[in-house]
Design a protein around this motif. Structure first.
Motif, short mmCIF file in Angstrom:
data_model
loop_
_atom_site.label_atom_id
_atom_site.label_comp_id
_atom_site.label_asym_id
_atom_site.label_seq_id
_atom_site.Cartn_x
_atom_site.Cartn_y
_atom_site.Cartn_z
N VAL A 136 0.77 -1.28 -0.16
CA VAL A 136 -0.04 -0.17 0.00
C VAL A 136 0.81 1.23 -0.02
O VAL A 136 0.33 2.32 -0.19
N ASP A 137 2.12 0.98 0.40
CA ASP A 137 3.09 2.37 0.45
C ASP A 137 4.19 2.27 -0.27
O ASP A 137 4.37 2.95 -1.47
N SER A 138 5.10 1.56 -0.11
CA SER A 138 6.55 1.82 -0.53
C SER A 138 6.72 1.34 -1.69
O SER A 138 7.73 1.80 -2.51
N GLY A 142 7.83 5.27 -6.27
CA GLY A 142 9.14 5.71 -6.80
C GLY A 142 10.15 6.11 -5.92
O GLY A 142 11.27 6.42 -6.15
N LYS A 143 9.82 6.24 -4.49
CA LYS A 143 10.80 6.46 -3.48
C LYS A 143 11.72 5.17 -3.30
O LYS A 143 11.30 4.39 -2.81
N VAL A 144 13.07 5.47 -3.54
CA VAL A 144 13.85 4.34 -3.17
C VAL A 144 15.10 4.76 -2.47
O VAL A 144 15.72 6.33 -2.75
N ILE A 224 -5.28 5.99 -3.54
CA ILE A 224 -5.05 7.41 -3.05
C ILE A 224 -3.44 7.77 -3.37
O ILE A 224 -3.25 8.69 -3.60
N LYS A 225 -2.56 6.65 -2.99
CA LYS A 225 -1.33 7.03 -3.34
C LYS A 225 -1.04 7.49 -4.70
O LYS A 225 -0.10 8.34 -5.04
N ARG A 226 -1.57 6.72 -5.61
CA ARG A 226 -1.38 6.97 -7.04
C ARG A 226 -1.87 8.58 -7.30
O ARG A 226 -1.06 9.24 -7.90
N GLY A 238 2.26 18.63 -2.02
CA GLY A 238 1.15 17.67 -1.56
C GLY A 238 1.52 16.40 -1.06
O GLY A 238 0.59 15.76 -0.34
N ARG A 239 2.24 15.73 -1.58
CA ARG A 239 2.78 14.39 -1.21
C ARG A 239 3.14 14.28 0.31
O ARG A 239 3.16 13.38 0.85
N MET A 240 3.23 15.57 0.84
CA MET A 240 3.63 15.61 2.47
C MET A 240 2.54 15.05 3.09
O MET A 240 2.72 14.72 4.40
N ILE A 241 1.32 15.06 2.50
CA ILE A 241 0.26 14.64 3.49
C ILE A 241 0.40 13.13 4.00
O ILE A 241 -0.17 12.81 4.65
N LEU A 242 1.03 12.50 2.99
CA LEU A 242 1.47 11.11 3.32
C LEU A 242 2.44 10.72 4.53
O LEU A 242 2.25 9.81 5.14
N ASN A 243 2.80 11.94 5.03
CA ASN A 243 3.59 11.84 6.32
C ASN A 243 2.75 12.06 7.55
O ASN A 243 3.19 12.30 8.68
#
Ligand code: GLY
Length: 351
Positions: A136-138, A142-144, A224-226, A238-243
């Motif tokens: 569901v997340d990692s 593309g964050k590696v 949602i992640k997409r 906006g991606r910050m909200i995943l934090n």
């Protein structure tokens, strides 16, 4: 079978979600890869369970494969195993026209994705996530990265995979604590973007009910992640909200040397803290923290750990998501809706 398309211009890819599909891995790989050699990276937990199924499917379709197994655990996400992967892949004769597959949880996905980003200046790669957290997340977005002795994820890249293949059946072999670890991220998606998902999770009574609904839950989270990643691939806004829950969560992980609590457990406590901060500031409706505590308990996640305000502030200020000395805290406007509040470290300690 369900498919989601991640629409990042020039680097679009599909997320394929189904049950019992590892035996058909080659069918999905052929959609995105026409070369010859494939290095499959896995770990000592996942390899014995699924390594042969994946390489067997690929070999039967005519690909040449090399299965590389690293020790399971966060400690493998480091320079030593990165260089070991480079070495094994080069000995296998891998070129930029070949492919790398990450078969495992977040550690395998992050390490392999970074090896793929950097070896020969970039070899295409595919994610086959086998834990709930990775599904569901990692594995999406593309964050590696690898960890350095002074902190987690300090060397990395944005490197989108060619396809993400999610086999829901893999979740059946997870240890209960590893499943709960992923559930924290699932709860997060409900909290930040999807009230209905949050309510569904609140009402699930046991593991059987969870597994009956897990396909839809994984699909919702990936969707949602997409959306978030399509809007802000490089994590500039906006991606910050995943934090949500992660600033406190990272502080807890660090305080306990990344040993006592899993990432999900720390994030769960962090989400409770963020709800309480929001309530104290009058930005989050009263009662939200109470709901968060109940839902965390429903998935056997801790709701409280011993950590001082000062330790939280110090860790948050050096968290890599902090900008120019200020701390971006993600708070809930309500279940399913977020706001980003910027604090100076001193203000943050006073809340
Ligand atoms: N796991 C947070 C992100 O992908 O941005």
């Amino acid at each position: 079978m369900k498919r989601l398309r991640v629409n990042i211009p020039k680097r679009e890819y599909d997320i394929i979600i189904d049950r019992d599909i590892l035996k058909n891995t080659a069918d999905y790989i052929k959609e995105v890869f026409g070369g010859e050699k494939i290095a499959v990276v896995t770990d000592s937990n996942v390899g014995p369970l699924y390594g042969d199924t994946v390489t067997g499917s690929l070999e039967a379709a005519g690909f040449k494969t090399e299965l590389i197994t690293i020790p399971a655990g966060e400690k493998s996400k480091c320079e030593k195993y990165l260089f070991e992967l480079y070495d094994r892949m080069l000995s296998f004769g891998l070129t930029r026209s070949d492919l790398i597959i990450a078969l495992g949880g977040g550690v395998v996905g992050d390490l392999t994705g970074y090896a793929a980003a950097s070896l020969l200046r970039g070899v295409p790669y595919v994610q086959i996530p086998t834990t709930l957290l990775a599904q569901v997340d990692s594995s999406v977005g593309g964050k590696v990265a690898i960890d350095l002795p002074r902190g987690k994820n300090l060397v990395g890249a944005f490197n989108q995979p060619k396809v993400v293949i999610i086999d829901i059946e893999c979740l059946k072999t997870l240890e209960p604590r590893v499943l709960s670890d992923g559930m924290a991220e699932v709860i997060k998606y409900g909290a930040i973007k999807d009230k209905k998902l949050f309510e569904l999770l609140e009402n699930i009574k046991n593991k059987e009910e969870l597994f009956a609904k897990i396909d839809k839950i994984v699909y919702n989270c990936c969707d949602i992640k997409r959306q978030v990643v399509e809007e802000d691939e490089f994590d500039k806004g906006g991606r910050m909200i995943l934090n949500f829950g992660h600033t406190f969560g990272h502080a807890i992980e660090k305080q306990y040397n990344y040993e006592t609590y899993t990432h999900g457990e720390a994030v769960g406590v962090g989400m409770r803290m963020a709800c309480e901060y929001g309530e104290r500031l009058g930005l989050t409706p009263a009662g939200t923290a109470e709901r968060m505590i109940k839902i965390l308990e429903n998935y056997d996640l801790p709701t409280y750990v011993e950590i001082s305000r000062q330790q939280l502030g110090d860790a948050a200020a050096v968290d890599k998501k902090g900008e120019g000395g200020s701390i971006n805290l993600i708070l809930l406007k309500g279940i399913g809706d977020v706001l980003i509040k910027k604090f100076k470290k001193d203000e943050f300690l006073d809340i």
